[in-house]
Write an enzyme that holds these catalytic residues in place. Sequence first.
Site, PDB file in Angstrom:
ATOM      1  N   ASP A   1       0.861  -1.171   0.000  1.00 20.80           N
ATOM      2  CA  ASP A   1       0.000   0.000   0.000  1.00 20.80           C
ATOM      3  C   ASP A   1       0.908   1.234   0.000  1.00 20.80           C
ATOM      4  OD1 ASP A   1       0.933   0.252   2.608  1.00 20.80           O
ATOM      5  OD2 ASP A   1      -1.052   0.211   3.540  1.00 20.80           O
TER       6      ASP A   1
ATOM      7  N   CYS B   1       2.773  -3.297   4.142  1.00 19.85           N
ATOM      8  CA  CYS B   1       1.919  -2.170   4.510  1.00 19.85           C
ATOM      9  C   CYS B   1       2.581  -1.504   5.710  1.00 19.85           C
ATOM     10  CB  CYS B   1       0.477  -2.602   4.771  1.00 19.85           C
ATOM     11  SG  CYS B   1       0.170  -3.593   6.245  1.00 19.85           S
TER      12      CYS B   1
ATOM     13  N   THR C   1       2.229  -1.790   9.031  1.00 19.30           N
ATOM     14  CA  THR C   1       2.661  -2.744  10.059  1.00 19.30           C
ATOM     15  C   THR C   1       2.841  -4.149   9.528  1.00 19.30           C
ATOM     16  OG1 THR C   1       0.394  -3.328  10.659  1.00 19.30           O
ATOM     17  CG2 THR C   1       1.421  -1.481  11.867  1.00 19.30           C
TER      18      THR C   1
ATOM     19  N   HIS D   1       9.874 -23.947   8.518  1.00 19.96           N
ATOM     20  CA  HIS D   1       8.863 -24.701   9.262  1.00 19.96           C
ATOM     21  C   HIS D   1       7.458 -24.597   8.689  1.00 19.96           C
ATOM     22  CE1 HIS D   1      11.293 -24.800  13.292  1.00 19.96           C
ATOM     23  NE2 HIS D   1      12.003 -25.214  12.244  1.00 19.96           N
TER      24      HIS D   1
ATOM     25  N   HIS E   1       7.296 -31.131   9.782  1.00 23.27           N
ATOM     26  CA  HIS E   1       6.608 -29.884   9.459  1.00 23.27           C
ATOM     27  C   HIS E   1       5.584 -30.080   8.338  1.00 23.27           C
ATOM     28  CE1 HIS E   1       9.384 -27.877  12.085  1.00 23.27           C
ATOM     29  NE2 HIS E   1      10.395 -28.410  11.419  1.00 23.27           N
TER      30      HIS E   1
END
Length: 146
Positions: free
Chosen positions: A11, A67, A69, A100, A135
Site C-alpha cells: 500500500d 503495509c 505494520t 517450518h 513440518h
Amino acid sequence: MKIDKIFIASDHAGFDLKAQICRLLKNEGFDVCDLGTHSKDSVDYPDFAELMAQNLRGDNEYGVLICGTGIGISIAANRHSHVRCALCHDVTTAKLAREHNDANVLAMGARTIGDAVAADMIKAFFATEFAGGRHERRVKKLGGEK
C-alpha cells in the site's frame, strides 16, 4: 530453492520500502513483478493482497507484501487458500517461516522495521528451503492448495 517469479505489492505506507526491495531482488537475479501501488497516494491494502493472490499461482512463485505494520495486508492475503503469508519482523522469523511453515509470501511492516533488517529478511526468506519432515503434516493441516 527454485524460484520462478517473485510478486511484490504494497500500500502507500510500504511504497518506498517496496521500491528498495524490488531493486534488491532484481540485483540478486530474481524475476520480479511489481504489482503496485505505484505512488504514495492513499490506497487500501486488501486490494493489493487480493492482487497478489490472483497472480500467485505456480509452485515456484513467491511474494512479498508490505503495509504500515504488515498486519492488515497479511490478514487479507491469508484469506486465500493457496497463500501462506507470514508476517515477519526479523531474520529469524523470516527464515523459520520458510523452514517450518513453507510460507510462500513474506509480509512486513514498513513502519516497524528498518531498511537493513528488511533486506536481511528478504535474503533469509529466499535462501531458506522448507524442511519438510514433521513440518509437512503441520502445513497440510493448514489446508489450502500445495
